[in-house]
Each structure stands twice: as C-alpha cells, then as structure tokens.
Design a protein around this motif. Structure first.
Motif, PDB file in Angstrom:
ATOM      1  N   ARG A   1     -12.874  -5.438   9.984  1.00 26.28           N
ATOM      2  CA  ARG A   1     -11.987  -4.700   9.066  1.00 26.28           C
ATOM      3  C   ARG A   1     -12.543  -3.306   8.809  1.00 26.28           C
ATOM      4  O   ARG A   1     -11.813  -2.315   8.834  1.00 26.28           O
ATOM      5  CB  ARG A   1     -11.823  -5.472   7.756  1.00 26.28           C
ATOM      6  CG  ARG A   1     -10.824  -4.820   6.811  1.00 26.28           C
ATOM      7  CD  ARG A   1     -10.746  -5.574   5.475  1.00 26.28           C
ATOM      8  NE  ARG A   1     -10.205  -6.909   5.631  1.00 26.28           N
ATOM      9  CZ  ARG A   1      -8.903  -7.201   5.576  1.00 26.28           C
ATOM     10  NH1 ARG A   1      -8.013  -6.224   5.381  1.00 26.28           N
ATOM     11  NH2 ARG A   1      -8.495  -8.442   5.693  1.00 26.28           N
ATOM     12  N   ALA A   2     -13.835  -3.241   8.542  1.00 26.17           N
ATOM     13  CA  ALA A   2     -14.440  -1.935   8.268  1.00 26.17           C
ATOM     14  C   ALA A   2     -14.330  -1.013   9.467  1.00 26.17           C
ATOM     15  O   ALA A   2     -14.133   0.202   9.320  1.00 26.17           O
ATOM     16  CB  ALA A   2     -15.902  -2.121   7.871  1.00 26.17           C
ATOM     17  N   ARG A   3     -14.413  -1.572  10.672  1.00 26.46           N
ATOM     18  CA  ARG A   3     -14.295  -0.735  11.869  1.00 26.46           C
ATOM     19  C   ARG A   3     -12.893  -0.139  11.976  1.00 26.46           C
ATOM     20  O   ARG A   3     -12.722   1.043  12.307  1.00 26.46           O
ATOM     21  CB  ARG A   3     -14.628  -1.553  13.122  1.00 26.46           C
ATOM     22  CG  ARG A   3     -14.911  -0.720  14.352  1.00 26.46           C
ATOM     23  CD  ARG A   3     -15.248  -1.616  15.536  1.00 26.46           C
ATOM     24  NE  ARG A   3     -16.470  -2.365  15.313  1.00 26.46           N
ATOM     25  CZ  ARG A   3     -17.684  -1.897  15.548  1.00 26.46           C
ATOM     26  NH1 ARG A   3     -17.841  -0.660  15.993  1.00 26.46           N
ATOM     27  NH2 ARG A   3     -18.750  -2.646  15.335  1.00 26.46           N
ATOM     28  N   ARG A   4     -11.875  -0.961  11.661  1.00 28.44           N
ATOM     29  CA  ARG A   4     -10.493  -0.448  11.685  1.00 28.44           C
ATOM     30  C   ARG A   4     -10.295   0.643  10.639  1.00 28.44           C
ATOM     31  O   ARG A   4      -9.673   1.671  10.895  1.00 28.44           O
ATOM     32  CB  ARG A   4      -9.510  -1.594  11.436  1.00 28.44           C
ATOM     33  CG  ARG A   4      -9.442  -2.638  12.531  1.00 28.44           C
ATOM     34  CD  ARG A   4      -8.194  -3.501  12.373  1.00 28.44           C
ATOM     35  NE  ARG A   4      -8.100  -4.131  11.055  1.00 28.44           N
ATOM     36  CZ  ARG A   4      -8.614  -5.321  10.777  1.00 28.44           C
ATOM     37  NH1 ARG A   4      -9.282  -6.003  11.707  1.00 28.44           N
ATOM     38  NH2 ARG A   4      -8.458  -5.846   9.569  1.00 28.44           N
ATOM     39  N   VAL A   5     -10.815   0.386   9.443  1.00 26.88           N
ATOM     40  CA  VAL A   5     -10.651   1.355   8.359  1.00 26.88           C
ATOM     41  C   VAL A   5     -11.395   2.646   8.692  1.00 26.88           C
ATOM     42  O   VAL A   5     -10.889   3.755   8.477  1.00 26.88           O
ATOM     43  CB  VAL A   5     -11.146   0.764   7.023  1.00 26.88           C
ATOM     44  CG1 VAL A   5     -11.120   1.814   5.917  1.00 26.88           C
ATOM     45  CG2 VAL A   5     -10.296  -0.442   6.632  1.00 26.88           C
TER      46      VAL A   5
ATOM     47  N   LEU B   1      -9.807  -2.208  -0.625  1.00 27.00           N
ATOM     48  CA  LEU B   1      -9.178  -1.218  -1.490  1.00 27.00           C
ATOM     49  C   LEU B   1      -9.030   0.123  -0.767  1.00 27.00           C
ATOM     50  O   LEU B   1      -7.986   0.780  -0.854  1.00 27.00           O
ATOM     51  CB  LEU B   1      -9.995  -1.055  -2.780  1.00 27.00           C
ATOM     52  CG  LEU B   1      -9.984  -2.257  -3.721  1.00 27.00           C
ATOM     53  CD1 LEU B   1     -11.044  -2.100  -4.799  1.00 27.00           C
ATOM     54  CD2 LEU B   1      -8.614  -2.445  -4.351  1.00 27.00           C
ATOM     55  N   GLU B   2     -10.061   0.530  -0.058  1.00 29.29           N
ATOM     56  CA  GLU B   2      -9.977   1.772   0.714  1.00 29.29           C
ATOM     57  C   GLU B   2      -8.903   1.659   1.792  1.00 29.29           C
ATOM     58  O   GLU B   2      -8.173   2.617   2.061  1.00 29.29           O
ATOM     59  CB  GLU B   2     -11.332   2.104   1.336  1.00 29.29           C
ATOM     60  CG  GLU B   2     -12.439   2.417   0.337  1.00 29.29           C
ATOM     61  CD  GLU B   2     -12.244   3.737  -0.388  1.00 29.29           C
ATOM     62  OE1 GLU B   2     -11.328   4.501  -0.017  1.00 29.29           O
ATOM     63  OE2 GLU B   2     -13.010   4.011  -1.330  1.00 29.29           O
ATOM     64  N   GLU B   3      -8.794   0.493   2.390  1.00 27.91           N
ATOM     65  CA  GLU B   3      -7.769   0.262   3.409  1.00 27.91           C
ATOM     66  C   GLU B   3      -6.375   0.474   2.826  1.00 27.91           C
ATOM     67  O   GLU B   3      -5.467   0.948   3.506  1.00 27.91           O
ATOM     68  CB  GLU B   3      -7.914  -1.170   3.936  1.00 27.91           C
ATOM     69  CG  GLU B   3      -6.959  -1.555   5.037  1.00 27.91           C
ATOM     70  CD  GLU B   3      -7.213  -2.965   5.527  1.00 27.91           C
ATOM     71  OE1 GLU B   3      -6.964  -3.224   6.712  1.00 27.91           O
ATOM     72  OE2 GLU B   3      -7.666  -3.815   4.724  1.00 27.91           O
ATOM     73  N   ASN B   4      -6.206   0.138   1.545  1.00 29.84           N
ATOM     74  CA  ASN B   4      -4.916   0.274   0.882  1.00 29.84           C
ATOM     75  C   ASN B   4      -4.708   1.651   0.265  1.00 29.84           C
ATOM     76  O   ASN B   4      -3.693   1.883  -0.410  1.00 29.84           O
ATOM     77  CB  ASN B   4      -4.774  -0.791  -0.200  1.00 29.84           C
ATOM     78  CG  ASN B   4      -4.795  -2.195   0.357  1.00 29.84           C
ATOM     79  OD1 ASN B   4      -4.620  -2.395   1.561  1.00 29.84           O
ATOM     80  ND2 ASN B   4      -5.011  -3.188  -0.491  1.00 29.84           N
ATOM     81  N   GLY B   5      -5.665   2.552   0.460  1.00 28.26           N
ATOM     82  CA  GLY B   5      -5.542   3.889  -0.104  1.00 28.26           C
ATOM     83  C   GLY B   5      -5.800   3.954  -1.588  1.00 28.26           C
ATOM     84  O   GLY B   5      -5.369   4.897  -2.262  1.00 28.26           O
ATOM     85  N   ILE B   6      -6.520   2.978  -2.129  1.00 33.78           N
ATOM     86  CA  ILE B   6      -6.825   2.929  -3.559  1.00 33.78           C
ATOM     87  C   ILE B   6      -8.226   3.467  -3.767  1.00 33.78           C
ATOM     88  O   ILE B   6      -9.224   2.799  -3.469  1.00 33.78           O
ATOM     89  CB  ILE B   6      -6.720   1.493  -4.108  1.00 33.78           C
ATOM     90  CG1 ILE B   6      -5.368   0.875  -3.756  1.00 33.78           C
ATOM     91  CG2 ILE B   6      -6.954   1.484  -5.612  1.00 33.78           C
ATOM     92  CD1 ILE B   6      -4.184   1.577  -4.372  1.00 33.78           C
ATOM     93  N   GLY B   7      -8.306   4.694  -4.270  1.00 34.45           N
ATOM     94  CA  GLY B   7      -9.596   5.296  -4.554  1.00 34.45           C
ATOM     95  C   GLY B   7     -10.156   4.829  -5.879  1.00 34.45           C
ATOM     96  O   GLY B   7      -9.484   4.138  -6.658  1.00 34.45           O
TER      97      GLY B   7
END
Length: 266
Positions: free
Chosen positions: A234-238, A179-185
């Motif tokens: 994924r978390a590292r990329r984000v 969700l954070e990756e998609n900009g959804i807070g």
C-alpha cells in the motif's frame, strides 16, 4: 447537538460572558464545524489579549472559579483548559490571541458572544502542498521499516510486551498511510477519538480484521508479517501516486537483516 451538550454549552457561556478579558468566544471543534455527534466534546475558543492569558487561565483553573463543577480539570500548553464534569461530559477551552484566531478556518467557528468582527476572514480553500505530503509519506515508510527492523532485538531479549507495543506502532503507521491515501492531511483529521469517517469501507474492514497478538512469540511474529505484507504494498502505491521517494536501500537492508537474524519473519 444533544440537550446535554447544549446545557453544558449554556453553562459555560454564562460562566465566561461576564469576564471582560474575553474579547470574544467561539464554538469550535466538531460541533462548531457542524460535524459533531452525541459523543463530541464542547470546544470553545476564547480570544484574549496575550497579557491577559496567564491571569485568565489561572482563574479558569480555580476549583471555586466560574466554570461548572468538574471531577477532572487539566491545564495544558499554557492556554488550554480541559474539563470533565461529574456526568462525564467534556469541554475544552482554548485561549488564543486575536492575531492567532484570525488564521483559523472560518468555516469551523460559531460566535457565542463578544466581538463578531474578530471572525477569521474568508479565504480560498488551501490545497495540500504536494512536497509536504511526499515528505510525510517518506517519513511514515522510513519509520515503519525502522520499527520492523527492531523485531530481532525484541525476540533476542524475549521482550514480548515491548514487541506488542511495536505491533501497535506498526498498525498506527498503516492507518496513517491509509489517511494519506485518501488525501486526509493532519489538519483535516479532527480529534483522536474519530477515525472511521476518514477511511473507506475497505480500509475499515482491513483494520478490523487485524488480530491483536498476545505476548507470545509466534503470534507477535505473525502480526509483524501481516502488517509488513499489508503496509509495504500500500505504501508503495501511495508513494508512487504522491511522488514520494521510496527508500530502496533502507528497505533492502531491513529485509536482508530480518532474513539473516529472524528467518521466521524475513
């Protein structure tokens, strides 16, 4: 809005409108924002003076009060009435003061009755605070590593059901990072019963491919490995994209400890 939702809304409005303590009533939630579906709850926000809240809440909770019949009625946080009707239609009534209501998003409310002047004022769209986003991501990564680090404890104690719960937490943290990756807070996510609209097709496919482990050691270890291998890259990329600080020392300690104490996972 379905005919059943409209019927429930009409019943609620008829029950609430005569109460003079309610300064205004507004359709909110997904239906108020125009994003509802046939399974959406009917959410109504009631604007009430602070002094009137306790009495109104008590009256709304009375079984013989004005609201439609329910088979379950709960009061939460001193300002929320959650009801479920005999045909499993659900509604939420939220009590709020005028000042509190003025801070809500005006795009997600629709006047049902009362003072239209209490509508929240229009405001410029708020962007997420980058520093707050970075802190959230850092917290998700740290928590994932913490839960992962407890796998040797569960295995040592042979607590397979507890370890199943841990797998569920790890999966939830993977979803949060997506969700954070998609900009959804947190404020954009809606209720707990709706997730897919905020994920990409690739993310949905990845989550649906996860195999829920039985309370068996080998399956639980495989689930931990799978989630670790999906989450950390994924978390590292984000984290890199959002300028979050990667917990290098914490990660190294966890992975080293797993390699020592649980080689089949590390």
């Amino acid at each position: 809005m379905t005919p059943e939702q409209q019927s429930l809304l009409d019943q609620l409005v008829a029950a609430l409108r005569p109460d003079g303590r309610i300064l205004s009533a507004w359709l909110t939630g997904s239906l108020g924002a125009g994003r509802g579906d046939a399974w959406s709850d009917v959410d109504i926000t009631l604007v009430v003076a602070a002094d009137d809240m306790p009495g109104l809440l008590g009256d709304l909770m009375c079984a013989d009060g004005p609201l439609p019949a329910t088979v379950l009625r709960l009061s939460q946080f001193g300002r929320l009435v959650n009801g479920t009707t005999p045909d499993l239609m659900r509604f939420d009534l939220v009590l709020t003061t005028p000042d509190e209501f003025a801070r809500q998003d005006p795009a997600g409310v629709r006047l049902l009755f009362g003072d239209a002047g209490q509508a929240p004022p229009e405001r410029a769209a708020r962007r997420q605070d980058p520093a707050a986003v970075a802190r959230r991501i850092e917290g998700l990564i740290s928590e994932f590593l913490r839960i992962l680090s407890l796998a040797p404890v569960a295995v040592g104690r042979r607590e397979w059901v507890v370890m199943q719960d841990g797998v569920g937490h790890l999966r939830r943290l993977l979803i949060e990072v997506m969700l954070e990756e998609n900009g959804i807070g947190p404020t954009e996510r809606g209720g707990a019963k709706k997730l897919y609209p905020f994920l990409t097709a690739e993310q949905i496919a990845e989550l649906e491919a996860l195999v829920p482990p039985r309370a068996i050691e080998a399956e639980l270890l495989a689930a931990n490995r799978d989630l670790r291998d999906r989450f950390l890259p994924r978390a590292r990329r984000v984290a890199r994209a959002m300028d979050a600080v990667w917990p290098t020392d914490w990660e190294a300690a966890v992975l080293s400890g797993l390699a020592r104490d649980l080689p089949t996972l590390g």
